[in-house]
Design a protein around this motif. Structure first.
Motif, PDB file in Angstrom:
ATOM      1  N   ASN A 110       0.672  -0.715   0.391  1.00  0.00           N
ATOM      2  CA  ASN A 110       0.396   0.211   0.039  1.00  0.00           C
ATOM      3  C   ASN A 110       0.648   1.194  -0.159  1.00  0.00           C
ATOM      4  OD1 ASN A 110      -2.470  -0.982  -0.048  1.00  0.00           O
ATOM      5  ND2 ASN A 110      -2.794  -1.556   2.047  1.00  0.00           N
ATOM      6  N   ASN A 111       1.718   1.536   0.818  1.00  0.00           N
ATOM      7  CA  ASN A 111       2.683   2.775   1.126  1.00  0.00           C
ATOM      8  C   ASN A 111       3.579   2.819  -0.590  1.00  0.00           C
ATOM      9  OD1 ASN A 111       5.630   3.443   2.024  1.00  0.00           O
ATOM     10  ND2 ASN A 111       3.922   4.904   3.665  1.00  0.00           N
ATOM     11  N   LEU A 112       4.205   2.123  -0.697  1.00  0.00           N
ATOM     12  CA  LEU A 112       5.023   1.936  -2.176  1.00  0.00           C
ATOM     13  C   LEU A 112       4.110   1.330  -2.789  1.00  0.00           C
ATOM     14  CD1 LEU A 112       7.837  -0.467  -0.596  1.00  0.00           C
ATOM     15  CD2 LEU A 112       8.295   2.336  -1.070  1.00  0.00           C
ATOM     16  N   LYS A 113       2.733   1.083  -3.322  1.00  0.00           N
ATOM     17  CA  LYS A 113       2.033   1.301  -4.627  1.00  0.00           C
ATOM     18  C   LYS A 113       2.497   0.339  -5.324  1.00  0.00           C
ATOM     19  CE  LYS A 113       0.189   6.325  -4.276  1.00  0.00           C
ATOM     20  NZ  LYS A 113      -0.075   6.009  -2.516  1.00  0.00           N
ATOM     21  N   ILE A 114       2.681  -0.796  -4.917  1.00  0.00           N
ATOM     22  CA  ILE A 114       2.962  -1.923  -5.610  1.00  0.00           C
ATOM     23  C   ILE A 114       2.364  -3.226  -5.014  1.00  0.00           C
ATOM     24  CG2 ILE A 114       5.389  -3.813  -6.018  1.00  0.00           C
ATOM     25  CD1 ILE A 114       6.932  -1.372  -5.440  1.00  0.00           C
ATOM     26  N   ASN A 115       2.472  -4.106  -6.680  1.00  0.00           N
ATOM     27  CA  ASN A 115       1.503  -4.982  -5.969  1.00  0.00           C
ATOM     28  C   ASN A 115       1.774  -6.229  -4.609  1.00  0.00           C
ATOM     29  OD1 ASN A 115       0.545  -7.894  -7.010  1.00  0.00           O
ATOM     30  ND2 ASN A 115      -0.902  -7.339  -7.815  1.00  0.00           N
ATOM     31  N   LEU A 116       1.072  -6.289  -4.044  1.00  0.00           N
ATOM     32  CA  LEU A 116       0.990  -7.228  -3.035  1.00  0.00           C
ATOM     33  C   LEU A 116       2.419  -8.096  -3.661  1.00  0.00           C
ATOM     34  CD1 LEU A 116       1.302  -8.498   0.126  1.00  0.00           C
ATOM     35  CD2 LEU A 116      -1.116  -8.935  -0.837  1.00  0.00           C
ATOM     36  N   ALA A 117       1.561  -8.792  -4.715  1.00  0.00           N
ATOM     37  CA  ALA A 117       2.536 -10.506  -5.405  1.00  0.00           C
ATOM     38  C   ALA A 117       4.090  -9.783  -5.451  1.00  0.00           C
ATOM     39  CB  ALA A 117       1.589 -10.956  -6.392  1.00  0.00           C
ATOM     40  N   ASN A 118       3.696  -9.020  -5.571  1.00  0.00           N
ATOM     41  CA  ASN A 118       5.460  -8.515  -6.391  1.00  0.00           C
ATOM     42  C   ASN A 118       6.363  -8.213  -4.930  1.00  0.00           C
ATOM     43  OD1 ASN A 118       5.387  -8.248  -8.899  1.00  0.00           O
ATOM     44  ND2 ASN A 118       4.719  -6.369  -9.322  1.00  0.00           N
ATOM     45  N   ILE A 119       5.686  -7.425  -3.886  1.00  0.00           N
ATOM     46  CA  ILE A 119       6.072  -7.186  -2.185  1.00  0.00           C
ATOM     47  C   ILE A 119       6.662  -8.826  -2.040  1.00  0.00           C
ATOM     48  CG2 ILE A 119       5.699  -6.652  -0.024  1.00  0.00           C
ATOM     49  CD1 ILE A 119       6.426  -4.230  -2.418  1.00  0.00           C
ATOM     50  N   SER A 120       5.854  -9.526  -2.483  1.00  0.00           N
ATOM     51  CA  SER A 120       5.555 -10.932  -1.313  1.00  0.00           C
ATOM     52  C   SER A 120       7.375 -11.905  -2.109  1.00  0.00           C
ATOM     53  CB  SER A 120       4.757 -11.745  -1.560  1.00  0.00           C
ATOM     54  OG  SER A 120       3.554 -11.341  -0.781  1.00  0.00           O
ATOM     55  N   ARG A 121       7.328 -11.401  -3.735  1.00  0.00           N
ATOM     56  CA  ARG A 121       8.033 -12.090  -4.109  1.00  0.00           C
ATOM     57  C   ARG A 121       9.588 -11.302  -4.171  1.00  0.00           C
ATOM     58  NH1 ARG A 121       6.166 -12.250  -8.359  1.00  0.00           N
ATOM     59  NH2 ARG A 121       6.699  -9.699  -9.717  1.00  0.00           N
ATOM     60  N   ALA A 122       9.491  -9.759  -4.044  1.00  0.00           N
ATOM     61  CA  ALA A 122      11.520  -9.703  -2.849  1.00  0.00           C
ATOM     62  C   ALA A 122      11.162 -10.108  -2.020  1.00  0.00           C
ATOM     63  CB  ALA A 122      10.642  -7.965  -3.535  1.00  0.00           C
ATOM     64  N   LEU A 123      10.704  -9.965  -0.734  1.00  0.00           N
ATOM     65  CA  LEU A 123      10.442 -10.133   0.307  1.00  0.00           C
ATOM     66  C   LEU A 123      11.631 -11.553   0.774  1.00  0.00           C
ATOM     67  CD1 LEU A 123       7.406  -8.836   1.641  1.00  0.00           C
ATOM     68  CD2 LEU A 123      10.268  -8.081   2.737  1.00  0.00           C
ATOM     69  N   THR A 124      11.037 -12.775  -0.202  1.00  0.00           N
ATOM     70  CA  THR A 124      11.322 -13.940  -0.113  1.00  0.00           C
ATOM     71  C   THR A 124      12.295 -14.050  -0.485  1.00  0.00           C
ATOM     72  OG1 THR A 124       9.005 -14.931  -0.785  1.00  0.00           O
ATOM     73  CG2 THR A 124      10.901 -16.521  -1.038  1.00  0.00           C
ATOM     74  N   GLU A 125      12.950 -12.926  -2.088  1.00  0.00           N
ATOM     75  CA  GLU A 125      14.398 -12.895  -2.559  1.00  0.00           C
ATOM     76  C   GLU A 125      15.398 -12.434  -1.128  1.00  0.00           C
ATOM     77  OE1 GLU A 125      13.124 -12.472  -6.786  1.00  0.00           O
ATOM     78  OE2 GLU A 125      13.346 -11.060  -6.032  1.00  0.00           O
ATOM     79  N   LEU A 126      15.262 -11.497  -0.989  1.00  0.00           N
ATOM     80  CA  LEU A 126      15.446 -10.983   0.418  1.00  0.00           C
ATOM     81  C   LEU A 126      15.708 -11.495   1.512  1.00  0.00           C
ATOM     82  CD1 LEU A 126      13.984  -7.568   0.143  1.00  0.00           C
ATOM     83  CD2 LEU A 126      16.511  -8.071  -0.734  1.00  0.00           C
ATOM     84  N   GLU A 127      14.730 -12.830   1.861  1.00  0.00           N
ATOM     85  CA  GLU A 127      15.395 -13.716   2.554  1.00  0.00           C
ATOM     86  C   GLU A 127      16.404 -14.661   2.748  1.00  0.00           C
ATOM     87  OE1 GLU A 127      12.053 -15.457   6.451  1.00  0.00           O
ATOM     88  OE2 GLU A 127      11.456 -15.003   4.217  1.00  0.00           O
ATOM     89  N   GLU A 128      16.289 -15.204   1.008  1.00  0.00           N
ATOM     90  CA  GLU A 128      16.912 -15.928   0.940  1.00  0.00           C
ATOM     91  C   GLU A 128      18.607 -15.651   0.508  1.00  0.00           C
ATOM     92  OE1 GLU A 128      15.667 -17.242  -3.009  1.00  0.00           O
ATOM     93  OE2 GLU A 128      13.950 -18.030  -2.682  1.00  0.00           O
ATOM     94  N   LYS A 129      18.124 -14.430   0.838  1.00  0.00           N
ATOM     95  CA  LYS A 129      19.991 -13.343   0.352  1.00  0.00           C
ATOM     96  C   LYS A 129      20.630 -13.329   2.343  1.00  0.00           C
ATOM     97  CE  LYS A 129      20.904 -13.609  -3.318  1.00  0.00           C
ATOM     98  NZ  LYS A 129      22.553 -13.942  -3.925  1.00  0.00           N
TER      99      LYS A 129
END
Length: 87
Positions: free
Chosen positions: A33-52
């Motif tokens: 909501n804050n970044l105005k980015i689709n939730l699916a894209n946020i979730s994918r980014a979080l998963t990628e960042l968590e893996e790193k």
């Protein structure tokens, strides 16, 4: 200094935006909501960042309303990114 992680983070506008907003623990919904980015894209980014190892989920047992925060490595990454952008 984690240069591979810094490069990985700044290579994606979404990953970079997420990391910059996680100076305070937040939920994926708040970030979307804050970044105005689709939730699916946020979730994918979080998963990628968590893996790193850049972010971590503070509430992994929750199905809804998970809270994410930066790790120690994530704080180093954000500090370096901010320094790079200032100069």
């Amino acid at each position: 200094m984690p240069w591979d992680e810094i490069s990985y983070t700044v290579a994606s506008k979404t990953r970079k935006s997420v990391v910059l907003k996680l100076t305070v623990p937040r939920t994926p919904t708040f970030l979307a909501n804050n970044l105005k980015i689709n939730l699916a894209n946020i979730s994918r980014a979080l998963t990628e960042l968590e893996e790193k190892g850049i972010v971590e989920c503070l509430t992994p047992d929750q199905r809804v309303g998970k809270i994410y925060s930066l790790t120690k490595k994530g704080n180093e990454v954000i500090s370096t990114i901010k320094t790079m952008e200032e100069t």
